[in-house]
Design an enzyme around this catalytic site. Sequence first.
Site, mmCIF file in Angstrom:
data_model
loop_
_atom_site.group_PDB
_atom_site.id
_atom_site.type_symbol
_atom_site.label_atom_id
_atom_site.label_comp_id
_atom_site.label_asym_id
_atom_site.label_seq_id
_atom_site.Cartn_x
_atom_site.Cartn_y
_atom_site.Cartn_z
ATOM 1 C CD GLU A 69 -2.859 -1.271 2.355
ATOM 2 O OE1 GLU A 69 -2.837 -0.372 3.200
ATOM 3 O OE2 GLU A 69 -3.666 -2.213 2.410
ATOM 4 C CD GLU A 88 -4.541 -7.907 1.530
ATOM 5 O OE1 GLU A 88 -5.420 -7.227 2.093
ATOM 6 O OE2 GLU A 88 -3.319 -7.655 1.661
HETATM 7 C C1 XIL Z 1 -5.812 -6.444 8.335
HETATM 8 C C2 XIL Z 1 -6.191 -7.630 9.207
HETATM 9 O O1 XIL Z 1 -7.147 -8.433 8.525
HETATM 10 C C3 XIL Z 1 -6.741 -7.123 10.526
HETATM 11 O O2 XIL Z 1 -7.041 -8.220 11.390
HETATM 12 C C4 XIL Z 1 -5.755 -6.195 11.192
HETATM 13 O O3 XIL Z 1 -6.333 -5.672 12.347
HETATM 14 C C5 XIL Z 1 -5.362 -5.053 10.229
HETATM 15 O O4 XIL Z 1 -4.870 -5.585 8.992
HETATM 16 N N1 XIL Z 1 -4.853 -4.689 3.675
HETATM 17 C C6 XIL Z 1 -3.822 -5.485 4.062
HETATM 18 C C7 XIL Z 1 -3.971 -6.399 5.219
HETATM 19 O O5 XIL Z 1 -2.800 -5.564 3.361
HETATM 20 O O6 XIL Z 1 -2.738 -6.631 5.896
HETATM 21 C C8 XIL Z 1 -5.006 -5.883 6.194
HETATM 22 O O7 XIL Z 1 -5.218 -6.903 7.148
HETATM 23 C C9 XIL Z 1 -6.287 -5.558 5.452
HETATM 24 C C10 XIL Z 1 -6.050 -4.491 4.430
#
Ligand code: XIL
Length: 393
Positions: free
Chosen positions: A185, A301
Amino acid sequence: MNQRRRLIGRRSFLFSLGSLATMSAVAMSKAAYQNQQIQALDNPNRNFIITEGFSLKERAAKKGLIYGAATRQIDLLSNASYAAAIVHNCSVLVPEWEFKWAAGNTTLRPSADRFDFSAPDWMANFAATHNQLLRGHTLVWHDSLPTWFRKTVNSHNAARLLENHIQTVVKRYAGKIHSWDVVNEAIKPEDGRYDGLRITPWLKMLGKNYIDLAFHLTAAADPDALLVYNDFGLDYDTPEQEAKRTAVLKLLEDLRDKGTPIHALGIQAHLSPGENKFNPSKLRKFLQDVASMGLKIMITEMDVADKRLPTDLKVRDRTIAGVYEDYLSTALDEQAVIAVITWGLSDRYTYVSESQPRSDRAPVRPLPLDAQMQRKLAWNAIARAFDNAPNRK
Ligand code: XIL
């Protein structure tokens, strides 16, 4: 004079009334547009029929693809049927917390000079025990940083700290990692920079070359891992996401031109039906542009937030399944796409509960299995996308 003041007062009152009416009309039209979008998304005649007898990982493997999910040690330990579903369906695992600097109930980095590998080691062992590939997520991100980070790290020690982190962590798991999300990101055009980079602590302390540095350090520590740049907000036909796609392409081109050892783009694909318009040809074009640079692509994701969908479970599940199949049938047409990973496998353990809860407070249903580990239409939709995908073998 009083009459003049009264006239001005009346005019400004009418003007504010008018702008109020305009704003509510715009809000109404946005809500009306979204409702119209949502109705258009649901097709009661759409079926998600599949041939039975194969898991998601088996259907993916038949086409030379890999399927997996993000998962957490705490959930695998506490729920045997969930762990069994993860083993049955996933050929790759992504620790949702355990490889981050600090997330959930895990802290890989308890202090600037210490590491606690107990949780990532447990996850690596779980994957190895069940012959599953392992994804490392993530080495460099502006989120999930331990509380000591901002107090301790500065422009004088950041490079050494980054180097020590990557070398220590990546070397420990070298040979066990399918792919690393090296940087996560890093693009945010809204931050206003000419290059679209997100203004993060890493950027402020190390400058824009922190990205190239992170990839070189990771490649040196594990020459066999696929090195990935991972980001979200790349899926929909909106001006903001078009700007983000453009900025990501520019970043990838710059990295390629300077010889950065980057092998793939990770597209998070956190989808939200009813919020934005999905335009398959826009996504297809973006994937082609990435592939034309010689990069692989991973859907890293994926989940489908149902916050804008009706309460009715049948409508919600059918709509969510349609979103999965429409998105994946488009994405998997691009041969450079090598993997599909959902951000969780069961609605019982989903990030969407915290990131996009429903206003009616009904449990969300973004993933292939329900909270009781039963398949939903979303599972069928992913299965159909794999069954109908072009073969990569
Ligand atoms: C999220 C997790 O799912 C949560 O449990 C945590 O509190 C925060 O991070 N993009 C990403 C992931 O790359 O690492 C994030 O995961 C969600 C958004």
